[in-house]
Design an enzyme around this catalytic site. Structure first.
Site, PDB file in Angstrom:
ATOM      1  N   ALA A  13       0.825  -1.251  -0.141  1.00 11.64           N
ATOM      2  CA  ALA A  13      -0.049  -0.084  -0.108  1.00 11.64           C
ATOM      3  C   ALA A  13       0.904   1.111  -0.032  1.00 11.64           C
ATOM      4  O   ALA A  13       0.300   2.392  -0.065  1.00 11.64           O
ATOM      5  CB  ALA A  13      -0.807   0.151   1.103  1.00 11.64           C
ATOM      6  N   GLN A  15       4.212   3.791  -1.283  1.00 13.59           N
ATOM      7  CA  GLN A  15       4.611   4.696  -2.447  1.00 13.59           C
ATOM      8  C   GLN A  15       5.350   3.401  -3.484  1.00 13.59           C
ATOM      9  O   GLN A  15       4.884   3.292  -4.611  1.00 13.59           O
ATOM     10  CB  GLN A  15       5.677   5.528  -2.076  1.00 13.59           C
ATOM     11  CG  GLN A  15       5.215   6.904  -1.771  1.00 13.59           C
ATOM     12  CD  GLN A  15       6.183   7.794  -2.319  1.00 13.59           C
ATOM     13  OE1 GLN A  15       6.060   8.624  -3.389  1.00 13.59           O
ATOM     14  NE2 GLN A  15       7.219   7.818  -1.528  1.00 13.59           N
ATOM     15  N   ASP A 160      21.298   1.764  -7.566  1.00 13.64           N
ATOM     16  CA  ASP A 160      22.789   2.525  -7.559  1.00 13.64           C
ATOM     17  C   ASP A 160      23.214   1.886  -8.950  1.00 13.64           C
ATOM     18  O   ASP A 160      23.754   2.947  -9.405  1.00 13.64           O
ATOM     19  CB  ASP A 160      23.219   2.036  -6.380  1.00 13.64           C
ATOM     20  CG  ASP A 160      22.642   2.144  -4.790  1.00 13.64           C
ATOM     21  OD1 ASP A 160      22.449   3.111  -4.585  1.00 13.64           O
ATOM     22  OD2 ASP A 160      22.434   1.122  -4.450  1.00 13.64           O
ATOM     23  N   HIS A 188      24.299  -0.561   0.247  1.00 10.80           N
ATOM     24  CA  HIS A 188      23.325   0.019  -0.477  1.00 10.80           C
ATOM     25  C   HIS A 188      23.273   1.266   0.682  1.00 10.80           C
ATOM     26  O   HIS A 188      22.010   1.725   1.326  1.00 10.80           O
ATOM     27  CB  HIS A 188      21.789  -0.387  -0.631  1.00 10.80           C
ATOM     28  CG  HIS A 188      21.053   0.419  -1.100  1.00 10.80           C
ATOM     29  ND1 HIS A 188      21.059   1.454  -2.185  1.00 10.80           N
ATOM     30  CD2 HIS A 188      19.781   0.799  -0.482  1.00 10.80           C
ATOM     31  CE1 HIS A 188      20.169   1.892  -2.431  1.00 10.80           C
ATOM     32  NE2 HIS A 188      19.157   1.864  -1.519  1.00 10.80           N
TER      33      HIS A 188
END
Length: 340
Positions: A13, A15, A160, A188
């Site tokens: 739900a 973004q 990346d 990351h």
């Protein structure tokens, strides 16, 4: 029609989840010919939003989307899945430190690792997108051990990789499809090392090394890596600064790229960046979830061997390795486990 793949997206739900589910459903990952059942997981307070996403996917009228399940508990989410996109996590917000994210997310990924062990297929393949992704993947794999092999867990550094490839393309005056074999080493995070020393650029019909194509060695060792994050290392932070929201669209695309290549394989002569459990290659401690260059065939990744690393690269890799070891030990402590 073949049996559908059951594909789980957590945080569906949110973004990134909203950007991700349509790309999976319409065949960008597994192919338009592959039937899919999408399983959407989010927390109970997001149940109504999740149902709205479910309705929208149904309304897309996609021939290969054979089912959409919206669930708010781990048993229903993880049962008999083939692939898991673990996106749901405490979101990174402007000014938030990675250590704050780590403490908040250890509990989530410990629980999901246990759920994978209890309910998922032993062949399930997992990408962790929620940050800090490498360490969350390490914890998730630890608590799924005994059921799902560690090599089935990965963390996303493809965002990346894509960012770095795009910057090389811009600087070389070509489109990004003409750039290959950029490498993201390590975490990351802002310590990652984007490396183009083995990359190739197709320019004016000829394949040349990326350093020559770019024609600016000083930029490759400074501005390319990080100038206020405008290029690679801190790009996510700059996007948050600009949008006041995280880089959902590009993250969703990168997650799709990651699993697409894991499922379909990498082209001959090409490799991609993927955070996977180290086997000791390049001196990285065994078991650490670390981004390496990999090739993929028949659903199995393999770390590219024998690449030469200069002193600059070794120094950068040492920094990101140190951060990952510290994160690992913090995460283990938060789980009540001793340091390794």
């Amino acid at each position: 029609m073949a049996s559908p793949l059951r594909v789980l997206v957590t945080g569906a739900a949110g973004q990134i989840g909203y950007s991700l589910v349509l790309q999976i459903a319409k065949g960008d990952v597994f192919g338009k010919e592959t039937p899919i059942v999408l399983v959407l997981l989010d927390i109970p307070p997001m149940a109504a939003v999740l149902e709205g996403v479910q309705f929208e996917l149904t309304d897309c009228a996609l021939a290969n989307l054979t089912g959409v399940e919206a669930v708010t508990n781990e048993k229903d989410a993880f049962t008999n899945i083939d692939y898991a996109f673990l996106v749901g996590a405490m979101p990174r917000k402007e000014g938030m430190e990675r250590k704050d994210l780590l403490a908040a997310n250890v509990r989530i990924f410990k629980s999901q690792g246990a759920a994978l062990a209890e309910f998922a297929k032993p062949t399930t393949k997992v990408i962790v997108v929620g940050n800090p992704a490498n360490t969350n993947a390490f914890i998730c794999a630890k608590y799924a051990a005994g059921k799902i092999p560690a090599r089935n867990f990965s963390a996303m550094t493809r965002l990346d990789h894509n960012r770095a490839s795009a910057q090389v393309a811009i600087k070389s005056g070509v489109t990004v499809g003409n750039v290959k074999n950029v490498i993201i080493w390590g975490n990351h995070s802002s310590t990652q090392f984007p490396d183009v020393s083995h990359a190739k650029v197709n320019k004016n019909g000829s394949e040349v090394d990326a350093v020559s194509a770019v024609g600016d060695s000083a930029w490759l060792q400074s501005g390319f890596i990080s100038v206020r994050g405008v290029t690679v290392q801190k790009r996510g932070a700059v996007i948050i600064e600009r949008r006041k929201l995280s880089s959902a669209m590009s993250a969703a695309k990168a997650a799709c790229d990651h699993i697409h290549d894991w499922y379909k394989g990498t082209p001959a002569g090409s490799f991609v960046s993927m955070a996977v459990p180290s086997d000791g290659s390049y001196g990285i401690p065994e078991g650490l979830i670390f981004s390496f260059p990999v090739t993929i065939s028949n659903g199995e990744w393999k770390i590219v061997q024998g690449l030469e690393l200069n002193d600059f690269a070794k120094e950068k890799i040492a920094v990101t390795t140190k951060e990952l070891l510290e994160e690992r030990d913090e995460a283990l402590a938060a789980c009540g486990e001793s340091k390794q």
